[in-house]
Motif scaffolding. Sequence first.
Motif, PDB file in Angstrom:
ATOM      1  N   LEU A   1      -1.351  51.936 -23.221  1.00  0.00           N
ATOM      2  CA  LEU A   1      -0.533  52.364 -24.138  1.00  0.00           C
ATOM      3  C   LEU A   1      -1.265  53.300 -25.320  1.00  0.00           C
ATOM      4  O   LEU A   1      -0.620  53.546 -26.200  1.00  0.00           O
ATOM      5  N   ASP A   2      -2.666  53.132 -25.281  1.00  0.00           N
ATOM      6  CA  ASP A   2      -3.395  54.249 -26.241  1.00  0.00           C
ATOM      7  C   ASP A   2      -3.330  53.430 -27.658  1.00  0.00           C
ATOM      8  O   ASP A   2      -3.657  53.754 -28.569  1.00  0.00           O
ATOM      9  N   ALA A   3      -2.972  52.059 -27.698  1.00  0.00           N
ATOM     10  CA  ALA A   3      -3.116  51.085 -28.814  1.00  0.00           C
ATOM     11  C   ALA A   3      -4.474  50.722 -29.146  1.00  0.00           C
ATOM     12  O   ALA A   3      -4.825  50.724 -30.382  1.00  0.00           O
TER      13      ALA A   3
ATOM     14  N   THR B   1       3.634  57.144 -18.911  1.00  0.00           N
ATOM     15  CA  THR B   1       3.444  58.644 -18.556  1.00  0.00           C
ATOM     16  C   THR B   1       4.873  59.382 -18.849  1.00  0.00           C
ATOM     17  O   THR B   1       4.968  60.503 -19.126  1.00  0.00           O
ATOM     18  N   VAL B   2       6.026  58.585 -18.457  1.00  0.00           N
ATOM     19  CA  VAL B   2       7.359  59.147 -18.448  1.00  0.00           C
ATOM     20  C   VAL B   2       7.715  59.549 -19.745  1.00  0.00           C
ATOM     21  O   VAL B   2       8.151  60.612 -20.322  1.00  0.00           O
ATOM     22  N   VAL B   3       7.297  58.792 -20.755  1.00  0.00           N
ATOM     23  CA  VAL B   3       7.431  59.031 -22.194  1.00  0.00           C
ATOM     24  C   VAL B   3       6.607  60.282 -22.632  1.00  0.00           C
ATOM     25  O   VAL B   3       7.117  61.016 -23.361  1.00  0.00           O
ATOM     26  N   LEU B   4       5.456  60.409 -22.269  1.00  0.00           N
ATOM     27  CA  LEU B   4       4.557  61.361 -22.821  1.00  0.00           C
ATOM     28  C   LEU B   4       5.012  62.601 -22.200  1.00  0.00           C
ATOM     29  O   LEU B   4       5.078  63.629 -22.750  1.00  0.00           O
ATOM     30  N   GLU B   5       5.320  62.683 -20.907  1.00  0.00           N
ATOM     31  CA  GLU B   5       5.512  63.987 -20.121  1.00  0.00           C
ATOM     32  C   GLU B   5       7.020  64.500 -20.844  1.00  0.00           C
ATOM     33  O   GLU B   5       7.091  65.781 -21.251  1.00  0.00           O
ATOM     34  N   TYR B   6       7.911  63.704 -20.937  1.00  0.00           N
ATOM     35  CA  TYR B   6       9.393  64.064 -21.560  1.00  0.00           C
ATOM     36  C   TYR B   6       9.187  64.622 -23.200  1.00  0.00           C
ATOM     37  O   TYR B   6       9.870  65.414 -23.456  1.00  0.00           O
TER      38      TYR B   6
ATOM     39  N   PRO C   1       7.782  40.550 -19.363  1.00  0.00           N
ATOM     40  CA  PRO C   1       7.298  40.250 -18.151  1.00  0.00           C
ATOM     41  C   PRO C   1       7.277  41.551 -17.342  1.00  0.00           C
ATOM     42  O   PRO C   1       8.173  41.860 -16.350  1.00  0.00           O
ATOM     43  N   ILE C   2       6.301  42.566 -17.466  1.00  0.00           N
ATOM     44  CA  ILE C   2       6.475  43.919 -16.743  1.00  0.00           C
ATOM     45  C   ILE C   2       4.774  44.207 -16.261  1.00  0.00           C
ATOM     46  O   ILE C   2       3.967  43.870 -16.964  1.00  0.00           O
ATOM     47  N   GLU C   3       4.750  44.592 -15.132  1.00  0.00           N
ATOM     48  CA  GLU C   3       3.381  44.771 -14.461  1.00  0.00           C
ATOM     49  C   GLU C   3       2.725  45.896 -15.231  1.00  0.00           C
ATOM     50  O   GLU C   3       3.320  46.875 -15.789  1.00  0.00           O
ATOM     51  N   LEU C   4       1.507  45.949 -14.982  1.00  0.00           N
ATOM     52  CA  LEU C   4       0.616  46.713 -15.853  1.00  0.00           C
ATOM     53  C   LEU C   4       0.646  48.285 -15.194  1.00  0.00           C
ATOM     54  O   LEU C   4       1.014  49.191 -15.988  1.00  0.00           O
ATOM     55  N   GLU C   5       1.184  48.404 -13.802  1.00  0.00           N
ATOM     56  CA  GLU C   5       1.369  49.634 -13.434  1.00  0.00           C
ATOM     57  C   GLU C   5       2.493  50.256 -13.980  1.00  0.00           C
ATOM     58  O   GLU C   5       2.757  51.292 -14.026  1.00  0.00           O
ATOM     59  N   THR C   6       3.651  49.290 -13.751  1.00  0.00           N
ATOM     60  CA  THR C   6       4.727  49.696 -14.583  1.00  0.00           C
ATOM     61  C   THR C   6       4.777  50.127 -16.001  1.00  0.00           C
ATOM     62  O   THR C   6       5.326  51.328 -16.164  1.00  0.00           O
ATOM     63  N   ILE C   7       3.979  49.686 -16.692  1.00  0.00           N
ATOM     64  CA  ILE C   7       3.604  50.028 -18.123  1.00  0.00           C
ATOM     65  C   ILE C   7       3.066  51.244 -18.296  1.00  0.00           C
ATOM     66  O   ILE C   7       3.495  52.326 -18.876  1.00  0.00           O
TER      67      ILE C   7
END
Length: 289
Positions: free
Chosen positions: A131-133, A171-176, A160-166
């Motif tokens: 997350l670039d945190a 990536t979706v947030v950055l692209e849009y 409870p979300i997998e790392l790949e999903t995060i």
Amino acid sequence: MTTPGTEEPTLTVDELAARAGVTVRTVRFYGTRGLLPPPVIGPRRVGHYGPEHLSRLALIEQLQRHGMTLSAIERYLSQLPPDLSEDDLAIHRALVASWGPDSPEETTREQLDRRAGRELSEEDIDRLASLDALERTDDPDRFRIDPKVLHLGLRLLDVPIELETIRAAHTVVLEYTRSAARDLGRLFRDEVWGPERDHESGSGPERIQAKKSLSAHMQPLVVEALVIAFQRSMKQELRAWYGQDAEGAESAGGAESRESAERTENAERTENAERTENAERTENAERVD
């Protein structure tokens, strides 16, 4: 600590201070100034704090980074609705943070653990890095952090979300957001600034200053509009998602109701048939007599 998935105020003042990266004295001082709502008093007169207290402390920290005095922060917070949720406060903090310069800081693993409220695993560190945190350094016990993103990253650790999903979501947030920034930037240059204003603004430093002045007025309006539009879009998507389950439940309920009605109708038919048969037997018996 706060139980994941609940809003119960289960943090002690020591845990709250550690999670927020401040001292207990600071928490109590903010409470006396009205910057924090009072804790929930539990057994043995122990005060308990919840996620909204943690989000409010993060917002206060961000306002201080902008150079606001405590009096100014008091005025700012007094204008907010008293029943703002943790998520509402996080949105306010994100809007405030967007105007601050990027200022990476260094922290230790022990300090990170205190901010998280538990010992972080390597998977947790990977999540925060995705997350670039934070960013790893040559020292495995020291990290560079982005204070503006760290609070969000730590909140996501209990989801409870997998790392790949995060990573995919990031990536979706950055692209849009980059695409929106490019399109809005182009609109700003072509329509808001325009060739006529470009001609009137002079040249060199004067033109640069004029552009900065205009963009300073436009940027908060654009960010606020984006946040509102995104919130509304997300609500529509979630309602549609919840609606599928509701329709399924309604269909299942309708099927159960139909089955129940059919069972009742069959039972009534059987009962009526038995009554008719008994009546005929009685009538025949009376005739024989």
